[in-house]
Design a protein around this motif. Structure first.
Motif, mmCIF file in Angstrom:
data_model
loop_
_atom_site.group_PDB
_atom_site.id
_atom_site.type_symbol
_atom_site.label_atom_id
_atom_site.label_comp_id
_atom_site.label_asym_id
_atom_site.label_seq_id
_atom_site.Cartn_x
_atom_site.Cartn_y
_atom_site.Cartn_z
ATOM 1 N N VAL A 28 0.842 -1.207 0.000
ATOM 2 C CA VAL A 28 0.000 0.000 0.000
ATOM 3 C C VAL A 28 0.870 1.246 0.000
ATOM 4 C CG1 VAL A 28 -1.777 1.272 1.253
ATOM 5 C CG2 VAL A 28 -1.842 -1.232 1.193
ATOM 6 N N TYR A 29 1.836 1.304 0.910
ATOM 7 C CA TYR A 29 2.734 2.455 0.968
ATOM 8 C C TYR A 29 3.508 2.606 -0.339
ATOM 9 C CZ TYR A 29 2.107 3.246 6.009
ATOM 10 O OH TYR A 29 1.600 3.552 7.243
ATOM 11 N N THR A 30 4.018 1.488 -0.873
ATOM 12 C CA THR A 30 4.827 1.555 -2.088
ATOM 13 C C THR A 30 4.008 2.080 -3.264
ATOM 14 O OG1 THR A 30 6.097 -0.356 -1.294
ATOM 15 C CG2 THR A 30 6.329 0.238 -3.607
ATOM 16 N N PHE A 31 2.773 1.591 -3.399
ATOM 17 C CA PHE A 31 1.901 2.072 -4.481
ATOM 18 C C PHE A 31 1.671 3.575 -4.368
ATOM 19 C CE2 PHE A 31 -2.237 3.233 -6.162
ATOM 20 C CZ PHE A 31 -2.209 2.679 -7.429
ATOM 21 N N LEU A 32 1.355 4.039 -3.164
ATOM 22 C CA LEU A 32 1.057 5.469 -2.989
ATOM 23 C C LEU A 32 2.301 6.331 -3.198
ATOM 24 C CD1 LEU A 32 -1.307 5.287 0.124
ATOM 25 C CD2 LEU A 32 -1.935 5.624 -2.274
ATOM 26 N N LEU A 33 3.470 5.844 -2.761
ATOM 27 C CA LEU A 33 4.697 6.618 -2.975
ATOM 28 C C LEU A 33 5.017 6.748 -4.462
ATOM 29 C CD1 LEU A 33 6.956 5.202 -0.109
ATOM 30 C CD2 LEU A 33 6.156 7.555 -0.319
ATOM 31 N N LEU A 34 4.836 5.662 -5.213
ATOM 32 C CA LEU A 34 5.088 5.731 -6.650
ATOM 33 C C LEU A 34 4.036 6.581 -7.365
ATOM 34 C CD1 LEU A 34 6.114 2.021 -7.316
ATOM 35 C CD2 LEU A 34 7.596 4.024 -7.462
ATOM 36 N N TYR A 35 2.805 6.517 -6.900
ATOM 37 C CA TYR A 35 1.733 7.273 -7.553
ATOM 38 C C TYR A 35 1.895 8.771 -7.315
ATOM 39 C CZ TYR A 35 -2.952 8.614 -9.037
ATOM 40 O OH TYR A 35 -4.006 9.194 -9.689
ATOM 41 N N TYR A 36 2.263 9.137 -6.074
ATOM 42 C CA TYR A 36 2.409 10.564 -5.734
ATOM 43 C C TYR A 36 3.874 11.014 -5.774
ATOM 44 C CZ TYR A 36 -2.420 10.323 -4.078
ATOM 45 O OH TYR A 36 -3.774 10.154 -4.008
ATOM 46 N N LYS A 37 4.703 10.337 -6.571
ATOM 47 C CA LYS A 37 6.131 10.658 -6.633
ATOM 48 C C LYS A 37 6.358 12.110 -7.042
ATOM 49 C CE LYS A 37 8.283 9.502 -10.276
ATOM 50 N NZ LYS A 37 8.897 8.746 -11.389
ATOM 51 N N THR A 38 5.684 12.567 -8.087
ATOM 52 C CA THR A 38 5.887 13.942 -8.562
ATOM 53 C C THR A 38 5.472 14.950 -7.506
ATOM 54 O OG1 THR A 38 5.420 13.157 -10.806
ATOM 55 C CG2 THR A 38 5.398 15.538 -10.447
ATOM 56 N N LEU A 39 4.377 14.707 -6.825
ATOM 57 C CA LEU A 39 3.916 15.606 -5.772
ATOM 58 C C LEU A 39 4.928 15.701 -4.638
ATOM 59 C CD1 LEU A 39 1.626 17.311 -4.460
ATOM 60 C CD2 LEU A 39 0.735 15.163 -3.525
ATOM 61 N N LEU A 40 5.473 14.570 -4.225
ATOM 62 C CA LEU A 40 6.434 14.551 -3.119
ATOM 63 C C LEU A 40 7.747 15.238 -3.505
ATOM 64 C CD1 LEU A 40 5.847 10.876 -1.921
ATOM 65 C CD2 LEU A 40 5.029 12.959 -0.828
ATOM 66 N N VAL A 41 8.216 14.987 -4.740
ATOM 67 C CA VAL A 41 9.465 15.621 -5.179
ATOM 68 C C VAL A 41 9.285 17.132 -5.291
ATOM 69 C CG1 VAL A 41 11.110 15.788 -7.097
ATOM 70 C CG2 VAL A 41 10.303 13.547 -6.346
ATOM 71 N N ASN A 42 8.164 17.574 -5.835
ATOM 72 C CA ASN A 42 7.912 19.012 -5.922
ATOM 73 C C ASN A 42 7.840 19.661 -4.543
ATOM 74 O OD1 ASN A 42 7.853 18.906 -8.683
ATOM 75 N ND2 ASN A 42 5.620 18.804 -8.833
ATOM 76 N N PHE A 43 7.275 18.950 -3.579
ATOM 77 C CA PHE A 43 7.215 19.470 -2.214
ATOM 78 C C PHE A 43 8.618 19.675 -1.648
ATOM 79 C CE2 PHE A 43 7.459 18.290 2.303
ATOM 80 C CZ PHE A 43 6.766 19.358 2.862
ATOM 81 N N ILE A 44 9.516 18.717 -1.885
ATOM 82 C CA ILE A 44 10.887 18.838 -1.380
ATOM 83 C C ILE A 44 11.580 20.042 -2.010
ATOM 84 C CG2 ILE A 44 13.142 17.715 -1.283
ATOM 85 C CD1 ILE A 44 11.675 15.040 -1.140
ATOM 86 N N TYR A 45 11.357 20.265 -3.317
ATOM 87 C CA TYR A 45 11.957 21.429 -3.968
ATOM 88 C C TYR A 45 11.396 22.733 -3.411
ATOM 89 C CZ TYR A 45 14.560 19.023 -7.669
ATOM 90 O OH TYR A 45 15.474 18.276 -8.358
ATOM 91 N N GLU A 46 10.085 22.779 -3.177
ATOM 92 C CA GLU A 46 9.435 24.030 -2.797
ATOM 93 C C GLU A 46 9.716 24.462 -1.361
ATOM 94 O OE1 GLU A 46 5.336 23.465 -3.650
ATOM 95 O OE2 GLU A 46 5.592 23.555 -5.844
#
Length: 387
Positions: free
Chosen positions: A157-175
């Protein structure tokens, strides 16, 4: 001068220690949530190249993630099935092993009475105390197994959600960082991803080779359950130093119970020493990732601290976690000393010696140390004429 160095050392040391204690307390109390999440982060980083490749083949994003997870689950389930069948075969021989163990224990007790003069009553008392101490250990082991089941159920479950929201999480780290630091943030994220992928892929290859070498050595020596012991030794080899010791003890104990004499045990120790030499000098430097190198002292401390905070899961996660920290520390000026402390590069001399040498060079006379007396007198004469 960095801002932190404006404060006294005792203040900085207190803040660091308090932060470490608070972080350890939080990690220990949130282990049921953070352990499966941490495994999911590493698994998502491993599966990310496969997901990207499937998406380049015009597979929909959700379907690509599901296919990657199915492949990972099949591989992990195959490994577990193999180990389970080997353990079941081992359990069929438990009555014979118990009988042999009882005979060896009787001989050992008799030897202790005759040679060491330890009374039988004292020995029985110590055995009873040891058995009483094993019961809580069995309870903790059962708790660890239940925690493992929880981790396994939450991992996909965690792995699926991390891969699905990968772009959102990476953009958050940049911002969350300033715009001028975007280049550094990208470099850190890229190095962490490459280091973890290289480390995990290399670790899988190393594990297969070590398991094969262990199994072949045990089969040649005629040790029962060679395949199971060889694979367990390869899995334990992930833990630096500690795992290698346990990996040797297991086949030695089995050989002691199932065979007479001590030639087989000696052969096991020699074979495992040779395999460890091959692993440390050839497999790890050339197969396991060399992107991040952690020194032996920090590796042992990290494994022990990981075991104290998160148990067996913490031992396995400690090395890649420390590797990621080193990458971050190397990119932050104030944290570079910590990055050097984690690394395996040993300086030729310490900073105190370098300072003493610099001061010594500044105090040297203007003429060469090995010059003749005439040259020194000529220099002194020129100084007098100028005056």
């Amino acid at each position: 001068m960095p801002i932190l160095k404006k404060y006294p050392f005792y203040f900085r040391a207190t803040v660091i220690l308090f932060g470490l204690i608070l972080c350890s307390y939080a990690l220990a109390n949130l282990r049921d949530i953070l352990i499966p999440f941490s495994f999911a982060v590493f698994l998502a980083i491993l599966l990310n190249p496969l997901v990207d490749r499937l998406m380049r083949w015009r597979v929909p994003k959700v379907m690509a993630i599901v296919l990657a997870l199915v492949i990972a689950i099949v591989v992990i389930a195959g490994i577990w099935y193999f180990l389970a069948t080997q353990v079941m075969h081992f359990s069929d021989q438990l009555p014979l092993l118990k009988k042999k163990s009882a005979e060896l224990m009787t001989k050992l007790q008799s030897w202790l009475v005759q040679k060491v003069h330890v009374p039988m009553e004292k020995q029985n008392q110590l055995i009873g105390e040891a058995q009483a101490g094993i019961k809580p250990l069995a309870g903790r082991l059962l708790g660890t197994m239940l925690g493992t089941l929880t981790t396994v159920s939450l991992l996909p479950v965690y792995t699926f959600l991390l891969l699905y929201y990968k772009t959102l999480l990476v953009n958050f780290i940049y911002e969350i960082f300033a715009e001028e630091n975007a280049k550094e943030v990208g470099a850190v994220l890229g190095r962490i991803k490459v280091a973890i992928q290289s480390y995990m892929y290399g670790l899988l290859m190393e594990g297969l080779i070590v398991a094969t070498l262990n199994t072949v050595a045990l089969l040649i020596l005629g040790v029962p359950y060679a395949v199971l012991l060889g694979v367990l030794g390869a899995i334990l080899n992930v833990l630096p130093f500690i795992g290698g010791i346990i990996a040797v003890i297991l086949p030695v104990v089995v050989a002691t119970i199932t065979k007479n004499g001590y030639h087989t045990q000696l052969g096991i120790v020699v074979a495992y020493i040779i395999i460890q030499f091959i692993d440390n000098h050839f497999l790890i430097p050339y197969i396991v990732s060399s992107k991040v190198k952690i020194n032996a002292l920090i590796s042992i401390i990290a494994v022990l601290l990981g075991g104290a905070v998160w148990g067996i899961s913490g031992m396995f996660l400690s090395i890649p976690f420390i590797g990621a920290l080193k990458i971050i520390f190397d990119r932050i000026p104030e944290m570079k000393p910590w990055g050097k402390l984690l690394g395996d590069e040993v300086p030729v001399s310490h900073l105190g010696q370098q300072t003493i040498r610099a001061v010594g060079r500044s105090l040297r006379p203007p003429w060469p140390q090995g010059g003749s007396s005439k040259r020194k007198k000529a220099a002194a004469g020129k100084t007098v004429q100028k005056e």
